[in-house]
Design a protein around this motif. Structure first.
Motif, PDB file in Angstrom:
ATOM      1  N   PRO A  65      22.176  53.885 -36.493  1.00  0.00           N
ATOM      2  CA  PRO A  65      22.714  54.631 -35.348  1.00  0.00           C
ATOM      3  C   PRO A  65      21.645  54.955 -34.300  1.00  0.00           C
ATOM      4  O   PRO A  65      21.933  54.944 -33.094  1.00  0.00           O
ATOM      5  CB  PRO A  65      23.264  55.919 -35.988  1.00  0.00           C
ATOM      6  N   PHE A  66      20.426  55.246 -34.742  1.00  0.00           N
ATOM      7  CA  PHE A  66      19.344  55.549 -33.794  1.00  0.00           C
ATOM      8  C   PHE A  66      18.963  54.319 -32.990  1.00  0.00           C
ATOM      9  O   PHE A  66      18.562  54.423 -31.828  1.00  0.00           O
ATOM     10  CB  PHE A  66      18.134  56.100 -34.545  1.00  0.00           C
ATOM     11  N   LEU A  67      19.115  53.153 -33.593  1.00  0.00           N
ATOM     12  CA  LEU A  67      18.860  51.910 -32.874  1.00  0.00           C
ATOM     13  C   LEU A  67      19.825  51.780 -31.699  1.00  0.00           C
ATOM     14  O   LEU A  67      19.425  51.424 -30.583  1.00  0.00           O
ATOM     15  CB  LEU A  67      19.019  50.720 -33.832  1.00  0.00           C
ATOM     16  N   ALA A  68      21.097  52.084 -31.929  1.00  0.00           N
ATOM     17  CA  ALA A  68      22.092  52.031 -30.855  1.00  0.00           C
ATOM     18  C   ALA A  68      21.762  53.037 -29.750  1.00  0.00           C
ATOM     19  O   ALA A  68      21.937  52.742 -28.560  1.00  0.00           O
ATOM     20  CB  ALA A  68      23.483  52.309 -31.424  1.00  0.00           C
ATOM     21  N   LEU A  69      21.279  54.222 -30.129  1.00  0.00           N
ATOM     22  CA  LEU A  69      20.928  55.237 -29.131  1.00  0.00           C
ATOM     23  C   LEU A  69      19.727  54.798 -28.296  1.00  0.00           C
ATOM     24  O   LEU A  69      19.667  55.060 -27.083  1.00  0.00           O
ATOM     25  CB  LEU A  69      20.628  56.566 -29.828  1.00  0.00           C
ATOM     26  N   LEU A  70      18.777  54.110 -28.902  1.00  0.00           N
ATOM     27  CA  LEU A  70      17.623  53.611 -28.158  1.00  0.00           C
ATOM     28  C   LEU A  70      18.040  52.522 -27.175  1.00  0.00           C
ATOM     29  O   LEU A  70      17.521  52.452 -26.048  1.00  0.00           O
ATOM     30  CB  LEU A  70      16.568  53.071 -29.127  1.00  0.00           C
ATOM     31  N   VAL A  71      18.977  51.681 -27.570  1.00  0.00           N
ATOM     32  CA  VAL A  71      19.491  50.656 -26.664  1.00  0.00           C
ATOM     33  C   VAL A  71      20.189  51.312 -25.476  1.00  0.00           C
ATOM     34  O   VAL A  71      20.032  50.869 -24.329  1.00  0.00           O
ATOM     35  CB  VAL A  71      20.455  49.708 -27.408  1.00  0.00           C
ATOM     36  N   PHE A  72      20.949  52.366 -25.733  1.00  0.00           N
ATOM     37  CA  PHE A  72      21.593  53.108 -24.646  1.00  0.00           C
ATOM     38  C   PHE A  72      20.567  53.622 -23.646  1.00  0.00           C
ATOM     39  O   PHE A  72      20.741  53.484 -22.429  1.00  0.00           O
ATOM     40  CB  PHE A  72      22.403  54.270 -25.225  1.00  0.00           C
ATOM     41  N   ILE A 228      22.511  40.970 -21.513  1.00  0.00           N
ATOM     42  CA  ILE A 228      21.110  40.539 -21.678  1.00  0.00           C
ATOM     43  C   ILE A 228      20.223  41.727 -22.044  1.00  0.00           C
ATOM     44  O   ILE A 228      19.378  41.642 -22.939  1.00  0.00           O
ATOM     45  CB  ILE A 228      20.603  39.853 -20.394  1.00  0.00           C
ATOM     46  N   GLY A 229      20.395  42.854 -21.335  1.00  0.00           N
ATOM     47  CA  GLY A 229      19.606  44.048 -21.641  1.00  0.00           C
ATOM     48  C   GLY A 229      19.805  44.504 -23.068  1.00  0.00           C
ATOM     49  O   GLY A 229      18.846  44.829 -23.773  1.00  0.00           O
ATOM     50  N   GLY A 230      21.065  44.515 -23.514  1.00  0.00           N
ATOM     51  CA  GLY A 230      21.347  44.924 -24.885  1.00  0.00           C
ATOM     52  C   GLY A 230      20.651  44.040 -25.895  1.00  0.00           C
ATOM     53  O   GLY A 230      20.046  44.521 -26.864  1.00  0.00           O
ATOM     54  N   VAL A 234      17.646  45.378 -28.380  1.00  0.00           N
ATOM     55  CA  VAL A 234      17.882  45.322 -29.827  1.00  0.00           C
ATOM     56  C   VAL A 234      16.837  44.439 -30.493  1.00  0.00           C
ATOM     57  O   VAL A 234      16.305  44.783 -31.558  1.00  0.00           O
ATOM     58  CB  VAL A 234      19.305  44.816 -30.142  1.00  0.00           C
ATOM     59  N   SER A 235      16.517  43.301 -29.880  1.00  0.00           N
ATOM     60  CA  SER A 235      15.500  42.411 -30.452  1.00  0.00           C
ATOM     61  C   SER A 235      14.161  43.122 -30.578  1.00  0.00           C
ATOM     62  O   SER A 235      13.457  42.997 -31.589  1.00  0.00           O
ATOM     63  CB  SER A 235      15.349  41.157 -29.574  1.00  0.00           C
ATOM     64  N   LEU A 236      13.807  43.889 -29.541  1.00  0.00           N
ATOM     65  CA  LEU A 236      12.548  44.637 -29.563  1.00  0.00           C
ATOM     66  C   LEU A 236      12.545  45.676 -30.674  1.00  0.00           C
ATOM     67  O   LEU A 236      11.582  45.768 -31.460  1.00  0.00           O
ATOM     68  CB  LEU A 236      12.327  45.313 -28.204  1.00  0.00           C
ATOM     69  N   PHE A 237      13.617  46.446 -30.775  1.00  0.00           N
ATOM     70  CA  PHE A 237      13.663  47.521 -31.758  1.00  0.00           C
ATOM     71  C   PHE A 237      13.806  46.980 -33.184  1.00  0.00           C
ATOM     72  O   PHE A 237      13.315  47.593 -34.133  1.00  0.00           O
ATOM     73  CB  PHE A 237      14.799  48.489 -31.430  1.00  0.00           C
ATOM     74  N   VAL A 238      14.492  45.846 -33.345  1.00  0.00           N
ATOM     75  CA  VAL A 238      14.574  45.203 -34.654  1.00  0.00           C
ATOM     76  C   VAL A 238      13.177  44.838 -35.143  1.00  0.00           C
ATOM     77  O   VAL A 238      12.831  45.027 -36.316  1.00  0.00           O
ATOM     78  CB  VAL A 238      15.477  43.948 -34.583  1.00  0.00           C
ATOM     79  N   TYR A 239      12.357  44.331 -34.222  1.00  0.00           N
ATOM     80  CA  TYR A 239      10.981  43.973 -34.576  1.00  0.00           C
ATOM     81  C   TYR A 239      10.166  45.231 -34.912  1.00  0.00           C
ATOM     82  O   TYR A 239       9.444  45.277 -35.918  1.00  0.00           O
ATOM     83  CB  TYR A 239      10.338  43.224 -33.417  1.00  0.00           C
ATOM     84  N   LEU A 240      10.299  46.273 -34.088  1.00  0.00           N
ATOM     85  CA  LEU A 240       9.509  47.493 -34.293  1.00  0.00           C
ATOM     86  C   LEU A 240       9.905  48.225 -35.573  1.00  0.00           C
ATOM     87  O   LEU A 240       9.051  48.770 -36.277  1.00  0.00           O
ATOM     88  CB  LEU A 240       9.661  48.429 -33.087  1.00  0.00           C
ATOM     89  N   PHE A 241      11.215  48.245 -35.885  1.00  0.00           N
ATOM     90  CA  PHE A 241      11.699  48.953 -37.065  1.00  0.00           C
ATOM     91  C   PHE A 241      11.613  48.096 -38.325  1.00  0.00           C
ATOM     92  O   PHE A 241      11.859  48.580 -39.425  1.00  0.00           O
ATOM     93  CB  PHE A 241      13.154  49.406 -36.865  1.00  0.00           C
ATOM     94  N   GLY A 242      11.311  46.825 -38.166  1.00  0.00           N
ATOM     95  CA  GLY A 242      11.175  45.959 -39.332  1.00  0.00           C
ATOM     96  C   GLY A 242      12.483  45.588 -39.992  1.00  0.00           C
ATOM     97  O   GLY A 242      12.527  45.385 -41.211  1.00  0.00           O
TER      98      GLY A 242
END
Length: 300
Positions: A65-72, A228-230, A234-242
């Motif tokens: 859920p926090f990943l979705a909030l960061l994308v927002f 595209i932004g989404g 998400v790709s960035l945060f997926v990498y950062l969160f592992g």
């Protein structure tokens, strides 16, 4: 590739069948509203109870859920930066901002369900939970701020807290933590209800699809931010969160969901630019309907 076509092809065809049936007058917007109610009150709770009680609740799931909030936050920053160059009227600007920050997570449900099974749906619901928080708070505030509705503002946060998907999500987590199994007769009933998910969603979206282009420059911008932004954020945060495995795949697919139908609902409720809202929802939907199967193919 053949498996992807066999699984997602019927979903795309159902969308176009819904639009065709609407065009010839066999189905109406009232039918779509009924389908969405069946989806919201019956199909989603059923799939939640079939999926979440069976999976291990890992730390990765709690981050979703926090990943979705960061994308927002990322999409909102992009939208605020771009709107300065577009010089939109307030009623259009409100729709522009809302359209950039909330997505139709339900659109991806049938695609992910048929391609990755019930176990994957826990990631879907938790990612969409973060989106729902934004939808019923920041997005509604923006609709009220830029709109000019004379009626009293509804306590939409209470509606959010009473929503069946949220209540059944909490119930499913309790069943999981307490290791309580649903009896076989209950499981069979839930499978019947869960089977309604795909036709209800895809037919409704087909009925609501409107190919008219409104404010082409602003439309292209908000579509780019939403899709595209989404995906980039998400790709960035997926990498950062592992994130890895199924979790990584599912959240990346969710990142290219179209703008939410709620954009159109809020535009109608708060007297915003309804034609622009319909155009945003329609064109992000038609892009996502082909992009999501492509994502499934590339990520598998």
């Amino acid at each position: 590739m053949t498996d992807i076509i066999n699984n997602t092809g019927p979903l795309i065809l159902t969308f176009f069948i819904g639009h065709l049936l609407y065009r010839i007058g066999f189905l109406t917007r009232d039918n779509a509203d009924l389908f969405l109610k069946v989806f919201f009150y019956m199909a989603i709770p059923a799939v939640i109870l079939l999926s979440i009680p069976k999976i291990p609740l890992t730390h990765e799931l709690l981050y979703v859920p926090f990943l979705a909030l960061l994308v927002f936050l990322g999409n909102l920053a992009l939208a605020l930066s771009c709107q300065r160059f577009l010089k939109l009227e307030p009623k259009t600007l409100g729709v522009f901002l809302i359209g950039a920050i909330i997505f139709n997570g339900a659109f991806a449900y049938p695609f992910i369900l048929v391609s990755h099974g019930e176990q994957s749906m826990a990631y879907v619901y938790l990612f969409d939970f973060g989106n729902m928080i934004v939808t019923f708070s920041v997005a509604y505030y923006l609709a009220c701020h830029y709109g000019q509705a004379d009626q009293a503002r509804k306590m939409i946060s209470l509606k959010f807290l009473k929503s069946p998907p949220l209540l059944f999500l909490f119930l499913a987590i309790i069943l999981n933590l307490c290791h309580i199994q649903i009896p076989e007769v209950g499981t069979n009933l839930l499978r019947i209800f869960s089977g309604l998910l795909t036709p209800m969603v895809m037919l409704s979206l087909g009925i609501y699809f409107n190919p008219r282009i409104v404010k082409a420059g602003a439309l292209a911008t908000v579509v780019g931010i939403q899709i595209i932004g989404g995906l980039v954020f998400v790709s960035l945060f997926v990498y950062l969160f592992g994130f890895h495995g199924m979790g990584r795949t599912v959240v990346l697919i969710m990142s290219v969901c179209p703008a939410a139908m709620t954009v159109l609902s809020y535009a109608s409720m708060e007297n915003l630019d309804k034609e622009f809202a319909a155009s945003i929802v329609s064109y992000t939907t038609i892009i996502s309907i082909f992009l999501i199967p492509l994502m499934i193919y590339l990520l598998d």
